[in-house]
Design an enzyme around this catalytic site. Sequence first.
Site, PDB file in Angstrom:
ATOM      1  N   CYS A 138       0.845  -1.207   0.000  1.00 28.05           N
ATOM      2  CA  CYS A 138       0.000   0.000   0.000  1.00 28.05           C
ATOM      3  C   CYS A 138       0.867   1.239   0.000  1.00 28.05           C
ATOM      4  CB  CYS A 138      -1.041  -0.033   1.119  1.00 28.05           C
ATOM      5  SG  CYS A 138      -0.455  -0.336   2.803  1.00 28.05           S
ATOM      6  N   SER A 139       0.850   2.017   1.079  1.00 27.68           N
ATOM      7  CA  SER A 139       1.549   3.306   1.053  1.00 27.68           C
ATOM      8  C   SER A 139       2.165   3.647   2.407  1.00 27.68           C
ATOM      9  CB  SER A 139       0.573   4.409   0.641  1.00 27.68           C
ATOM     10  OG  SER A 139      -0.465   4.528   1.603  1.00 27.68           O
ATOM     11  N   CYS A 140       2.511   2.621   3.210  1.00 28.96           N
ATOM     12  CA  CYS A 140       3.027   2.867   4.556  1.00 28.96           C
ATOM     13  C   CYS A 140       4.298   3.715   4.510  1.00 28.96           C
ATOM     14  CB  CYS A 140       3.301   1.538   5.260  1.00 28.96           C
ATOM     15  SG  CYS A 140       1.783   0.577   5.481  1.00 28.96           S
TER      16      CYS A 140
END
Lengths: 218, 226
Positions: free
Chosen positions: B126-128
């Site tokens: 995702c976009s952590c």
Amino acid sequence: MNGVHDMGGAQNFGPVAPEPDEPRFHAPWERRAFALTLAVGSARRWNLDQARSARESLPPAQYLASSYYRIWLDGLCALMLERGMVTREELADGRMHEPPARPFGVLAADKVTAVLARGGSTARAVAGEARFHVGDAVRTREINPPTHTRLPRYCRGKRGTVVMLHGAHVFPDANARGTGEDPQWLYTVRFEGAELWGADTSATAVHVDCWEPYLERA
Amino acid sequence: MNEKAPNAGHRHEHDDAADHDHGDGGSELSEMDLRVRALESLLVEKGYVDPQALDILIETYETKVGPHNGARVVAKAWTDPEFKRWLLTDASAAIASLGYTGRQGEHMVALENTPQVHNMVVCTLCSCYPWPVLGLPPVWYKSAPYRSRAVIDPRGVMAEFGVRLPDSVEVRVWDSTAEIRYLVLPERPAQTEGWSEAQLATLVTRDSMIGTGLPATPSDIVQRAS
């Protein structure tokens, strides 16, 4: 879920395009979509893992064609629909037709700073001891759950070495199903590049954070 | 519009938006701007959001939290051996001591680059990203090209950022699959002896703390000034 969000190792997406002096947001709607996602999410009608699961469950072609704030926005709408907070008609015309879901813990303006500063630790106390220790040889399990997981496809069934133990943390696979937090020991595992990709890699090693249920002794 | 409306792709959306930012703000709003306005007004009408809270959230991440926070952490580690040791053994506490805490930075780990080891951070799923020290992630960090290739071809990715490391350097990639957030501690540039913490912080780039870049050098700063 073996979805398109699980991108590690995929090829043919083209070069990375860094943008000099990139603005924080690229359009007015991105600002509002970002803030809406955080504000509505803070009411805890869903947890972090359910939010991630909703984004990953968007139709694959739509996910790949969307900017990231668009994915957040579509994920937010899906979660609110699923929980009966809004209807499709309301989303279509932007007006209320059904009474709101109550009670709802609205994020008040004067609480924002404190809520952000507090964050949301996922560390939990558990009884018993961690099964693995730093230096242990482990192998990731070959799992393919149709539901949310944080074990990427590229490192399933692979041998690695435990390099960090982070205590017990909320287990996303359970938390996303809404069956409780089921905290599990969390490790950082080092995989040699060749173990993951054979000769076709420029990575010496890739580290992945793995909960204990993802691992077995190698 | 329903939530499954086809999407024109992010490049197109951004191009539209750049125009609208400078337009009259009324008649030329993009489809996405209109959709999100309608959604916000619905959620306000239903009593789910306080619009002032939205303004504060945006202001916080647009003007207050950003890579200047991380730069201060790195510059302090470069000048204070005790702090560096603390950062490398308990990054969450060391970073919190400078006032950077909270959402998406609850569990921090710092990764030290050396002449032998280079670290690079990604979130393939995702976009952590460590918000308290770096702010919100850039578009490329959340994009398919970076998420797909960082774990298989980190040197190829780095080359697209203009970074070429000797073959002898061990390249370690860190995929942020849990709530642990990684901050790269880059090497202190040469010829900065005697520099103050504040001066050093000007050399610390966002990308050097992700691992796709290196810090600026004193000569870069001279060039930038001229």
